[in-house]
Design an enzyme around this catalytic site. Structure first.
Site, short mmCIF file in Angstrom:
data_model
loop_
_atom_site.label_atom_id
_atom_site.label_comp_id
_atom_site.label_asym_id
_atom_site.label_seq_id
_atom_site.Cartn_x
_atom_site.Cartn_y
_atom_site.Cartn_z
N HIS A 1 -30.72 -17.81 -3.28
CA HIS A 1 -31.10 -16.64 -4.08
C HIS A 1 -29.64 -16.37 -4.69
O HIS A 1 -28.88 -15.95 -4.05
CB HIS A 1 -31.47 -15.46 -3.05
CG HIS A 1 -31.63 -14.17 -4.12
ND1 HIS A 1 -32.54 -13.24 -3.54
CD2 HIS A 1 -31.17 -13.60 -5.21
CE1 HIS A 1 -32.72 -12.30 -4.70
NE2 HIS A 1 -31.66 -12.69 -5.62
N CYS B 1 -32.72 -12.74 -10.76
CA CYS B 1 -31.95 -13.66 -10.09
C CYS B 1 -33.17 -14.99 -9.89
O CYS B 1 -34.15 -14.82 -10.04
CB CYS B 1 -31.71 -13.36 -8.49
SG CYS B 1 -30.26 -12.12 -8.47
N THR C 1 -37.61 -13.22 0.19
CA THR C 1 -36.53 -12.53 -0.85
C THR C 1 -37.11 -11.83 -1.87
O THR C 1 -38.53 -11.81 -2.20
CB THR C 1 -35.66 -13.57 -1.36
OG1 THR C 1 -34.37 -13.08 -1.70
CG2 THR C 1 -36.03 -14.35 -2.48
#
Length: 210
Positions: A73, A56, A51
């Protein structure tokens, strides 16, 4: 626009509407699964989950005894005020739901909470304005981990750099690559959208999930 895919993987089979696994010449011995904001992935077979992170957070988690592992995530710690519907309204964009889904996904496949090991990444501040969402995410996950008595074995959070994460669910190994200027711009554009929609996170969450 459709909701982002929220899925898990078990014995190499995708539980979502499409198969996500792909082959990458850089990782000849593993299938690679990429997740996006608001998603999580759990697998009982060896895979690499990847990812790209800005403010985040991604939590990499596994039970080293059973070999079951996964990653989430999430964008914000918890709902701070009423939000609109549509693409951004899926619950797992919030840490309080994303952690519940990830932990339950591992436990449901035979993992044990007492054996879980975590690695935490993200929480950067990539641009001025809109509050420091990354810092709020980091503060929240520290409180959550302490409250739940979980074990963190590695972390890299904060600063002003995007991160590209590759997590081996079988060994727990993580490869981290700092994002280039193009990746930074892409993340900043997305983050400005949901910061405008929802604003910075305000109240602390008192939720205890287990």
């Amino acid at each position: 626009m459709a909701h982002p895919l929220i899925f898990s993987r078990h014995d190499g089979e995708s539980k979502g509407p499409e198969k996500r696994g792909r082959r990458d010449h850089r990782f000849p011995d593993h299938e690679v699964v990429t997740i996006f904001p608001g998603e999580y992935c759990v697998s009982s077979s060896p895979v690499i989950i990847s990812t790209l992170l800005g403010s985040c957070l991604a939590v990499c988690m596994r039970d080293p005894f059973s070999g079951i592992g996964g990653m989430n995530h999430f964008m914000l710690p918890a709902p701070g005020r009423a939000t609109s519907g549509g693409f951004w309204s899926n619950k797992t964009r919030y840490g309080c739901y994303a952690m519940e889904r990830l932990i339950n996904g591992i436990l449901g496949r035979g993992g044990s909470k007492s054996r879980l090991e975590l690695k935490v990444f993200g929480g950067a501040k990539l641009y001025d304005g809109g509050g420091d969402v990354g810092a709020s995410n980091v503060e929240w996950i520290v409180e959550f981990i302490d409250r739940e008595g979980l074990q963190v074995v590695a972390s890299d959070v904060g600063r002003d750099i995007p991160r590209n994460i590759f997590y081996y669910t079988d060994s727990g190994r993580v490869l981290m690559k700092f994002g280039n200027a193009m990746a930074r711009k892409r993340i900043v554009d997305v983050e400005k959208v949901y910061t405008t929609l929802y604003g910075p996170y305000g109240p602390k969450s008192a939720a205890t999930l287990f």
